[in-house]
Design an enzyme around this catalytic site. Structure first.
Site, PDB file in Angstrom:
ATOM      1  N   SER A 192     -45.614  -9.054  41.973  1.00  0.00           N
ATOM      2  CA  SER A 192     -45.570  -8.877  40.528  1.00  0.00           C
ATOM      3  C   SER A 192     -46.120  -7.512  40.107  1.00  0.00           C
ATOM      4  CB  SER A 192     -46.391  -9.999  39.879  1.00  0.00           C
ATOM      5  OG  SER A 192     -46.069 -10.107  38.530  1.00  0.00           O
ATOM      6  N   GLN A 213     -52.380  -8.816  35.757  1.00  0.00           N
ATOM      7  CA  GLN A 213     -51.334  -8.684  36.768  1.00  0.00           C
ATOM      8  C   GLN A 213     -51.941  -8.566  38.161  1.00  0.00           C
ATOM      9  OE1 GLN A 213     -48.858  -9.305  35.119  1.00  0.00           O
ATOM     10  NE2 GLN A 213     -47.421  -9.446  36.792  1.00  0.00           N
ATOM     11  N   HIS A 249     -42.811  -6.049  34.215  1.00  0.00           N
ATOM     12  CA  HIS A 249     -43.311  -6.234  32.847  1.00  0.00           C
ATOM     13  C   HIS A 249     -43.687  -4.876  32.268  1.00  0.00           C
ATOM     14  CE1 HIS A 249     -44.574  -9.890  35.166  1.00  0.00           C
ATOM     15  NE2 HIS A 249     -44.027 -10.506  34.136  1.00  0.00           N
ATOM     16  N   GLU A 300       2.538   0.363  45.477  1.00  0.00           N
ATOM     17  CA  GLU A 300       1.496  -0.028  46.435  1.00  0.00           C
ATOM     18  C   GLU A 300       2.096  -0.692  47.669  1.00  0.00           C
ATOM     19  OE1 GLU A 300      -1.681  -2.208  44.578  1.00  0.00           O
ATOM     20  OE2 GLU A 300      -2.402  -0.439  43.504  1.00  0.00           O
ATOM     21  N   HIS A 338       5.188  -8.935  45.496  1.00  0.00           N
ATOM     22  CA  HIS A 338       4.626  -8.888  44.141  1.00  0.00           C
ATOM     23  C   HIS A 338       5.712  -8.431  43.149  1.00  0.00           C
ATOM     24  CE1 HIS A 338       0.800  -9.207  46.215  1.00  0.00           C
ATOM     25  NE2 HIS A 338       0.121  -9.122  45.091  1.00  0.00           N
TER      26      HIS A 338
END
Lengths: 429, 429
Positions: B237, B259, B328, B415, B420
């Site tokens: 932390s 802390q 923090h 491509e 497709h």
């Protein structure tokens, strides 16, 4: 192509094979990739030169050799066929418009006691986009990754792509120009992911890396995850189709094949309550296969990894499809929108007979980078949020502290964190 | 505690050390964790029994031994001190209210040509929450992880936590009851992460795993990432405070210490343009340290990993803090909201003197699970979206296909994906 009924005795076993389709074993390449990453970490560009020389059939000798110049991009764009240029711009504009609708907003919320809570949304500073360039060139991949980063407001976008024999693909160059000519480096594979993650003399360290790649790229992305963020770990492409007897076998067959042509490992799966549709689709697949340029790939894929599942009704079809959680899902039923509430897991959902999957690959607007191998159960399509992050905002007033400070102090004390408790109580002194 | 000025000769070197604070070396535990994961994958509960026996000082003998019963939870809740009960309910309600504001909505967007694009948001089916339980019990962790999953609409939430000597912590039991008594298993460490990822006879496989843990848990989360989703890989932390001469040294000092008491590896960093504040804060830290229950931890943390950076002005303070990207961030200046636009990187931002960081740990509402070690540059606080995923929605009309199909087919052909192309052109036949 496997055809199974949900009432078959061995259905569960066969279905389990489909569920396991996405398992990727990285243990064979993990150590090689770790070594490549370490070399780039320790030696920077020097390692990149060596890797390019080994894999890409050319040898850079100085740092500047690594970068593609903006003038090259412009030249390719200027020389581009007009129809193709128009198509690329159409794709660019539609992809941009769709992703703009995804943009999250910062917000604040006010309480009567004077406290303010909220969420600030900020783009990441620098994003890296990987574009594969070995066997095939997919300029659409570039658009689909760079545009969300642009829309997110990323300050600097870095593109990397392997360039075989130091000859960049003209279409890719033109697409780069359309994307605002981001800094682009001729580096591919795990080396590129390492360079983007840790930086070299030429390539700046980025905050997030997106883009598809082979197993080396996927493994490198997994290994660097945590030091940078990544979009997802992508496997072979796949399509699932839910269809009833109203679907046209022509459409079902060619859409299954359009996925199968990607990759021998691709999966194309039809689930239908119509045995007639299943039979006719099989016939059409045979017919179309003969006409395909990438016939060999498509045939192998459809034979070994394709499947038709015949269900007793459409509800059953939906349930099995939710378990499969396909990357692409086409719904070809009388009223596809009716089924939407029941679709739990799918990367992208294509509704109705005028929405073949390739429309989503290029031109519709939504991203074509989608979760594969069942990961649509927990991953989302690539979107602007991967290029942004949030910060919580908390502002307590004196009154809010008076109302809630004591409860906070009790909880801190109970967890044994007495400096936390003291920090709160100090405000009451 | 290190005190440095940005004008010091060795500042860059000293600052680099702060930037490197979060580096976690998992190479020492990686192989052990891989083995633990494989044992759970292959042996299921049997492996869990063995691991619990080894690490948690008790030996389960049958599958039912693994689960905490709802009646235990209720009993603990009924016996809970009234003030504590009130505090837990206040926390529950405020966390729930905040996370409800984060909920994304599905949307559809319509075009004049009849096409429909959108995004469907769906909760994941099953979420796993890890709650550490070795050295300390943090019921707040349970709330902060379970509530977002509840708000997201997850169908089934599975909690795992190590239970030393088979004696569950009463407060944790009560908190579980407040969270709706989710299925909870007495399994900890890497074993728990493996069980949630792959399932055992008792513990169902989940889609996403959240929650903090030690290096074994963090490493296991990294290794299973891709098979399931995870929130983030959390390190020690940290707090960063930007303060000017209007800040109260008392507040700054105790907030830094709150802390530091978490962990010897925690980082507490003040950046200020006021040398006077720096001096007074140091004095207050000395004074408060004597009064702390967890003095030894706090002292070691603040001495070895704490720092005060004195800048020439507040702009400079912000720039360095953005590079640190603290978990923090407190802003203790005359008008903290004025600085908000310039804060790029921070997990949570605490504004003004009545918003000490512990308020955010327990009661404010935003999540306390936040990105550490500089990863706030690309990660967000834990939020409801980790428990949800999106599916793109595409529905093209005949007219939209007529308008755009040709462009799509050109791109597919370019491509080299002719199936497709064919799939699109088939719609024109």
């Amino acid at each position: 192509m496997k055809v199974i009924k949900t009432t078959d005795k061995n259905f569960t076993k066969e279905f389990q094979e489909i569920l396991n389709r996405g398992k990727m074993d990285i243990s064979n390449v993990e150590n090689i990739v770790k070594e490549i990453i370490n070399e780039v970490k320790n030696e920077g560009n020097k390692a990149l030169f060596r890797h390019i020389s080994k894999f890409d059939k050319w040898t850079p000798t100085k740092n500047e050799d690594l970068e593609i110049s903006k003038s090259e991009m412009k030249k390719a764009y200027d020389n581009l066929d007009e129809e193709l240029k128009k198509a690329l711009h159409l794709a660019y504009n539609r992809i941009k418009a769709y992703h703009e609708k995804q943009l999250p907003k910062s917000w604040l919320d006010f309480e009567e006691n004077g406290s303010i809570l909220g969420q600030k949304v900020t783009p990441v500073n620098r994003a890296g986009v990987y574009v594969p360039g070995g066997k095939a060139f997919y300029p659409s991949s570039l658009l689909m990754n760079v545009i969300p980063a642009i829309v997110a407001g990323v300050r600097e976008i870095i593109v990397t792509t392997p360039v075989i024999e130091n000859k960049p693909n003209e279409l890719l160059l033109a697409a780069l120009y359309i994307c605002g000519a981001p800094k682009t480096f001729k580096v591919g594979g795990a080396s590129a992911i390492a360079a983007l993650s840790y930086g070299t003399e030429s390539i700046p360290k980025v905050d997030v890396i997106t883009g598809p790649g082979n197993i080396f790229v996927a493994t490198a992305k997994k290994l660097v995850y945590g030091d940078v963020n990544i979009d997802m770990i992508a496997g072979p492409s796949e399509i699932g189709i839910i269809a009833d007897n109203s679907a046209k076998p022509d459409y079902v067959a060619i859409d299954l094949l359009s996925q199968a042509e990607h990759d021998e490992m691709a999966s194309s799966i039809l689930i239908t309550d119509s045995e007639m549709l299943a039979i006719k689709t099989l016939e059409k697949i045979k017919k179309f296969l003969k006409e395909l340029e990438r016939r060999e790939i498509a045939q192998k894929s459809i034979e070994e990894r394709g499947a038709i599942i015949i269900t007793q009704n459409i509800e059953e079809a939906i349930n099995f499809m939710n378990e499969i959680a396909p990357e692409h899902l086409e719904i070809l039923t009388k009223n596809p929108f009716e089924l939407l509430p029941y679709i739990q897991n799918a990367g992208a959902i294509f509704l109705g007979e005028y929405t073949p999957e390739p429309i989503g690959d290029y031109i519709a607007g939504p991203n074509h980078t989608l979760p594969t191998g069942g990961t649509a159960k927990f991953y989302s399509p690539l979107n602007v949020e991967i290029f942004m992050k949030k910060s919580s905002i908390i502002s307590f007033s004196k009154k809010a502290m008076e109302e809630m400070g004591k409860s906070c102090a009790i909880l801190a004390k109970t967890e044994g964190l007495t400096a936390h408790q003291k920090s709160v109580l100090q405000r009451f002194k």
